[in-house]
Design an enzyme around this catalytic site. Structure first.
Site, short mmCIF file in Angstrom:
data_model
loop_
_atom_site.label_atom_id
_atom_site.label_comp_id
_atom_site.label_asym_id
_atom_site.label_seq_id
_atom_site.Cartn_x
_atom_site.Cartn_y
_atom_site.Cartn_z
N ASP A 96 -108.37 -75.48 -63.23
CA ASP A 96 -107.57 -76.61 -63.72
C ASP A 96 -106.43 -76.93 -62.77
O ASP A 96 -106.01 -76.09 -61.97
CB ASP A 96 -107.02 -76.33 -65.12
CG ASP A 96 -106.04 -75.15 -65.15
OD1 ASP A 96 -106.32 -74.12 -64.49
OD2 ASP A 96 -104.99 -75.26 -65.82
N GLU A 189 -105.24 -72.05 -66.57
CA GLU A 189 -104.19 -71.20 -66.02
C GLU A 189 -102.85 -71.92 -66.04
O GLU A 189 -101.81 -71.30 -66.34
CB GLU A 189 -104.55 -70.79 -64.59
CG GLU A 189 -103.67 -69.69 -64.00
CD GLU A 189 -102.47 -70.20 -63.23
OE1 GLU A 189 -101.65 -69.39 -62.78
OE2 GLU A 189 -102.34 -71.44 -63.09
#
Length: 426
Positions: A96, A189
């Protein structure tokens, strides 16, 4: 020949660049609010990127490749014949990008043979070597930026590209000895939830390495302890025209609370091993307002003091205004230093890999955290390797191809080091 020129002439440099450019164009931004609400992955685009990586790992011939229900993509590179006894290692990067700056429709720009002048991007964004020391030392390198309208996504698509390029190189060069290498690409994350649903049952390795750092040579073995404090003030709403003396304005309480936090310990006034208070959001109305504060410190003793300060200031404000307050402290991750010190071989072999790759290790504390922080806490020691990315979470984000090549070389050498020394130090 300079180190930069040597790196750019590695046989996989162009493949690495091509992979990276392809990845950053793929939208995979996460959503902190959705993640905080328990949705994982927090965005559908992460699933699309995860499936793309699954297909690529399969094409490289990795085994047991899969993407889990919660968007973790896993694969395993079998050991070289005769090295089945070598302890397995795992490599980890996140898929991400941060939601602080848009990561949609990223248009990467490649600046070959960069000559040290300011880089002009759209929207008035300038990356100036006069103020960016890392860029100042990047003459003749290949520099990759965004267009100025979005972030680039080197955090952490540089890490993803480096891991896959290293695995590809090892797979096509079977003469290089290595043990079992597992790979895990994680979602969310950037939201702080990257390890919430980590499939530990899939991981056989007892040591792991995140590829999620910054400048060439960074080797990170310690990070912040991280807590999030939610401070909710409750007042008494009343029509402003007849407010006296009954109105208790929760918005004013929230503002007063923020202004009374120690100004000398904010992110913008601290560095190195200094911790901080970081108010990151305010919401609500006159009746009830909430402030979210990130607390960071390398010492748990100092973290406890910071929590007490938050409580003292909040209660002082509530008493002054005649309202009430509710405080919640939530642990996000802990300093990985203690976990790594219990497993010295993990860092020992990484230092050896840096040196074998011609990279001088530079031990810097992470003023933040990685998925490796949580994984270490869960019992798998996980230090962090540089990626060659810079200015993360901003429109001025950039990456150095030569540094990315060096990170890939470190991963290749790490596999070799474990094949030679793994059984000697575990």
């Amino acid at each position: 020949m300079t180190v930069t020129e040597q790196a750019l002439q590695k046989p996989y440099a162009r493949h690495l660049l091509s992979r990276f450019l392809r990845y950053v164009r793929m939208f995979s931004q996460s959503d902190t609010a959705a993640a905080d609400a328990g949705l994982m992955p927090s965005t559908p685009q992460q699933k699309e990127f995860a499936q793309h990586l699954k297909t690529e790992l399969e094409s490289l011939g990795l085994q047991h490749v899969q993407t889990t229900e919660f968007c973790y993509t896993y694969g395993m590179l079998p050991p070289t014949a005769g090295f089945e006894h070598v302890p397995a290692i795992a490599l980890l990067a996140h898929i991400d990008t941060s939601d602080e700056v848009s990561g949609k429709n990223v248009q990467p720009v490649v600046h070959e043979r960069y000559q040290g002048t300011p880089i002009q991007l759209d929207n008035g964004i300038v990356i100036d070597p006069a103020t960016d020391t890392a860029l100042a030392g990047s003459q003749n390198d290949t520099i990759i930026t965004g267009s100025g309208s979005t972030l680039l996504g080197a955090d952490d698509k540089a890490g993803v590209a480096e891991i896959i390029t290293a695995l590809d190189f090892l797979q096509t060069n079977p003469h290089i000895p290595h043990g079992t290498i597992e790979v895990l690409f994680s979602p969310d994350e950037e939201t702080g939830h990257g390890m919430d649903k980590v499939p530990l049952a899939l991981l056989k390795a007892k040591q792991c390495y995140t590829v999620d750092g910054g400048h060439l040579g960074e080797l990170e073995t310690e990070c912040f302890n991280a807590f999030k404090s939610t401070v909710t003030f409750t007042g008494k709403a009343k029509h402003t025209g007849t407010a006296r003396p009954d109105l208790v304005n929760a918005v004013n309480m929230a503002a007063s609370f923020i202004s009374n936090l120690p100004r000398q310990f904010m992110p913008e006034t601290t560095d190195g091993y200094q911790g901080f208070y970081a108010p990151i959001s305010v919401s609500g109305s006159m009746e009830q307002s909430s402030v979210t504060v990130l607390l960071r410190d390398f010492s748990m003793e100092e973290m406890t003091k910071k929590q007490h300060v938050v409580e003292l200031v909040a209660h002082m404000v509530a008493a002054t205004f005649g309202g009430t307050v509710h405080i919640e402290h939530m642990q996000q991750y802990l300093n990985m230093k203690a976990g790594l010190e219990k497993n010295p071989a993990v860092v020992h072999n990484l230092i050896a890999a840096y040196k074998a790759a011609g990279v001088v290790p530079n031990f810097q504390p992470i003023r933040g955290g990685t998925d490796g922080s949580r994984l270490t806490e869960l019992g798998i020691p996980t230090p962090n390797i540089f990626t060659g990315g810079h200015n993360f979470h901003s429109r001025s984000e950039w990456a150095s191809l030569s540094q990315m090549v060096c990170a890939t070389e470190v991963l290749i050498k790490l596999a070799e080091v474990w094949s030679k020394e793994g059984t000697q130090h575990v």
